[in-house]
Design a protein around this motif. Structure first.
Motif, PDB file in Angstrom:
ATOM      1  N   LEU B 176     -32.302 -13.814 -38.887  1.00 52.58           N
ATOM      2  CA  LEU B 176     -32.034 -14.264 -40.260  1.00 52.58           C
ATOM      3  C   LEU B 176     -31.262 -15.580 -40.237  1.00 52.58           C
ATOM      4  N   SER B 179     -33.485 -18.404 -39.167  1.00 50.12           N
ATOM      5  CA  SER B 179     -34.511 -18.674 -40.174  1.00 50.12           C
ATOM      6  C   SER B 179     -33.923 -19.525 -41.290  1.00 50.12           C
ATOM      7  N   PHE B 180     -32.729 -19.138 -41.751  1.00 48.86           N
ATOM      8  CA  PHE B 180     -32.083 -19.907 -42.820  1.00 48.86           C
ATOM      9  C   PHE B 180     -31.667 -21.282 -42.324  1.00 48.86           C
ATOM     10  N   LYS B 181     -31.183 -21.342 -41.121  1.00 51.04           N
ATOM     11  CA  LYS B 181     -30.634 -22.595 -40.608  1.00 51.04           C
ATOM     12  C   LYS B 181     -31.746 -23.614 -40.340  1.00 51.04           C
ATOM     13  N   LYS B 183     -35.212 -23.381 -41.189  1.00 50.17           N
ATOM     14  CA  LYS B 183     -36.196 -23.600 -42.251  1.00 50.17           C
ATOM     15  C   LYS B 183     -35.530 -23.917 -43.582  1.00 50.17           C
ATOM     16  N   GLY B 184     -34.262 -23.594 -43.700  1.00 48.91           N
ATOM     17  CA  GLY B 184     -33.595 -23.737 -44.988  1.00 48.91           C
ATOM     18  C   GLY B 184     -33.978 -22.557 -45.866  1.00 48.91           C
ATOM     19  N   PRO B 185     -33.127 -22.200 -46.827  1.00 51.97           N
ATOM     20  CA  PRO B 185     -33.434 -21.052 -47.695  1.00 51.97           C
ATOM     21  C   PRO B 185     -34.798 -21.205 -48.366  1.00 51.97           C
ATOM     22  N   GLY B 186     -35.088 -22.455 -48.830  1.00 52.52           N
ATOM     23  CA  GLY B 186     -36.369 -22.701 -49.509  1.00 52.52           C
ATOM     24  C   GLY B 186     -37.535 -22.496 -48.573  1.00 52.52           C
ATOM     25  N   PHE B 188     -37.649 -20.785 -45.825  1.00 52.42           N
ATOM     26  CA  PHE B 188     -37.772 -19.392 -45.430  1.00 52.42           C
ATOM     27  C   PHE B 188     -38.453 -18.586 -46.532  1.00 52.42           C
ATOM     28  N   ALA B 189     -38.018 -18.837 -47.768  1.00 53.50           N
ATOM     29  CA  ALA B 189     -38.612 -18.131 -48.911  1.00 53.50           C
ATOM     30  C   ALA B 189     -40.092 -18.484 -49.026  1.00 53.50           C
TER      31      ALA B 189
END
Lengths: 156, 284
Positions: B176, B179-181, B183-186, B188-189
């Motif tokens: 997690l 993935s956030f770091k 890809k960024g929250p956007g 990843f979403a």
């Protein structure tokens, strides 16, 4: 088989172990391994270079040996030539000296023969005069007849 | 041992030494009723179950931490003495392991992250050591523990789902995090919403699929390791129930087979964790 706090404890232990490994275990080991790899690679390269150097040195050595041999051969040849020259020259000298000596001896012989002949002639002249005196029973004045005597002597 | 029938024997061997909180008014295995809620060692499987979440498996924690410390001590010792000279003994072993793990990581992980390789090393060696405890005959250490007054003692931490899930949850959190770091929250979403079907109408379907796929990763990691180890352990216990003179005919081949299983499961866990983390680093 119950799920309980062990789960969290295990996660925390795992995190701590990973942190320790990242910080204190992995870097020194991989660094040492990389350094050794480099060292071995360097060593191999150095040995390759040394081999090549050795080859070059051997080549150079053979070449120098060959040159030295050539030089020695030429020196020997020169020396031989020179020796021959010297021998020839001394032979020449000796022959000349011999010839000279022979000439000299011949000359001396000639001279001595000459002297002997002169002496003989004089003696014969005296004999002739004394013979003539006996024949003529008169003394011959040597001074008066010297001219005639000399002529006689020259004819002998 | 403390059990009379085979079923009790097996159950006994599969019960962890549990330290936990029993509620007030609880009737214990020996019939006494406790007045206040107390923290205590469970004396039966039922007690351990009734402790619920507020309990800890002392044997699992103890052995896993002990083995983790053994691993780190050995490797730290080797790391301190690591030199560029000819390696010997322990250093050879350590470097071989490191190289092996480096190979795994190089093969499947293509992003740059200095954490992944040591993480994989920790997982591999730690799980390997924990699995290896299985090769100790099943009665040895529990007998010693029993002599010391401990009713239950299960030494292999990877036959405890808490042990395997504990590690896989760590891996999941890292998945997690990266993935956030990366890809960024956007990003990843977006990845969760638009794969595998790149169409806005299928976003809910994609989300369900991808979230399931995400959550299944740690679950499969943990369950695979746990299942293999637990099943092997059960077979070892069953073999231990056989008459003494015939045990070795089954125990020896099973133990030899488990030399493979122990290594293989540690390898699979490590490789899959690295693969999952690699996927977390891929930015589309």
């Amino acid at each position: 088989m119950n799920i309980n706090l062990t789960l969290i404890g295990q996660s925390i232990a795992f995190a701590i172990f990973v942190w320790f490994c990242v910080k204190y275990v992995w870097p020194p080991i991989t660094q040492a391994m990389a350094a050794r790899q480099k060292k071995i690679a360097d060593g191999l390269a150095a040995s390759d270079r040394a081999e090549r150097d050795l080859e070059l040195a051997q080549e150079k050595a053979t070449q120098e040996l060959r040159e030295a041999k050539n030089e020695a051969a030429s020196l020997i040849e020169q020396a031989n030539k020179r020796a021959n020259q010297i021998v020839e020259a001394s032979k020449d000298d000796a022959r000349k000296e011999g010839e000279r000596l022979i000439e000299q001896a011949k000359a001396e012989i000639e001279q001595e023969r000459h002297q002997a002949r002169e002496a003989l002639r004089k003696e014969i002249a005296t004999f002739a005069v004394s013979g003539a005196e006996k024949i003529l029973e008169t003394s011959v004045d040597a001074n008066k007849h010297s001219e005639m005597l000399d002529k006689l002597a020259a004819e002998l | 041992m403390a059990a009379d029938t085979p079923v009790e024997y097996i159950k006994h061997h599969l019960q962890n030494l549990t330290y936990g909180k029993l509620p007030a008014g609880y009737e214990r295995a020996d019939g006494t009723v406790i007045q206040e809620s107390t923290w205590t060692m469970a004396r039966s499987g039922q007690e351990a179950m009734d402790m619920g979440f507020m309990a800890i498996h002392v044997d699992t924690m103890g052995w896993s931490i002990f083995l983790g410390v053994v691993f780190l001590t050995l490797f730290r010792f080797a790391a301190k003495r690591a030199s560029t000279d000819t390696p010997t003994g322990l250093q050879n072993l350590v470097e071989m392991t490191v190289e092996f793990v480096q190979g795994i990581v190089r093969d499947v992980f293509h992003a740059r992250n200095p954490i992944i390789a040591p993480l994989a090393l920790t997982m591999f060696v730690w799980i390997f050591l924990m699995n290896s405890l299985k090769l100790i005959p099943v009665d040895y250490i529990p007998s010693v523990a029993h002599a010391m007054g401990l009713d239950y003692f299960k030494i292999v931490p990877t036959t405890d789902p808490n042990g395997t899930f504990g590690i896989s949850i760590g891996v999941f959190l890292l998945i997690l995090f990266y993935s956030f770091k990366i890809k960024g929250p956007g990003g990843f979403a977006k990845e969760l919403s638009f794969t595998p079907f790149n169409h806005w109408a299928l976003i809910p379907f994609n989300l369900v699929l991808e979230l399931l796929a995400l959550i299944i990763k740690p679950v499969s990691l943990a369950l695979r390791l746990f299942g293999n180890m637990y099943a092997g352990e059960v077979v070892f216990i069953l073999i231990a129930l056989l008459p003494l003179w015939i045990q070795w005919t089954l125990h020896v081949p099973w133990a030899i087979f488990h030399i493979l299983v122990v290594t293989l499961q540690a390898f699979i866990f490590t490789t899959l964790a690295v693969v999952y983390l690699s996927a977390a680093h891929e930015d589309h």
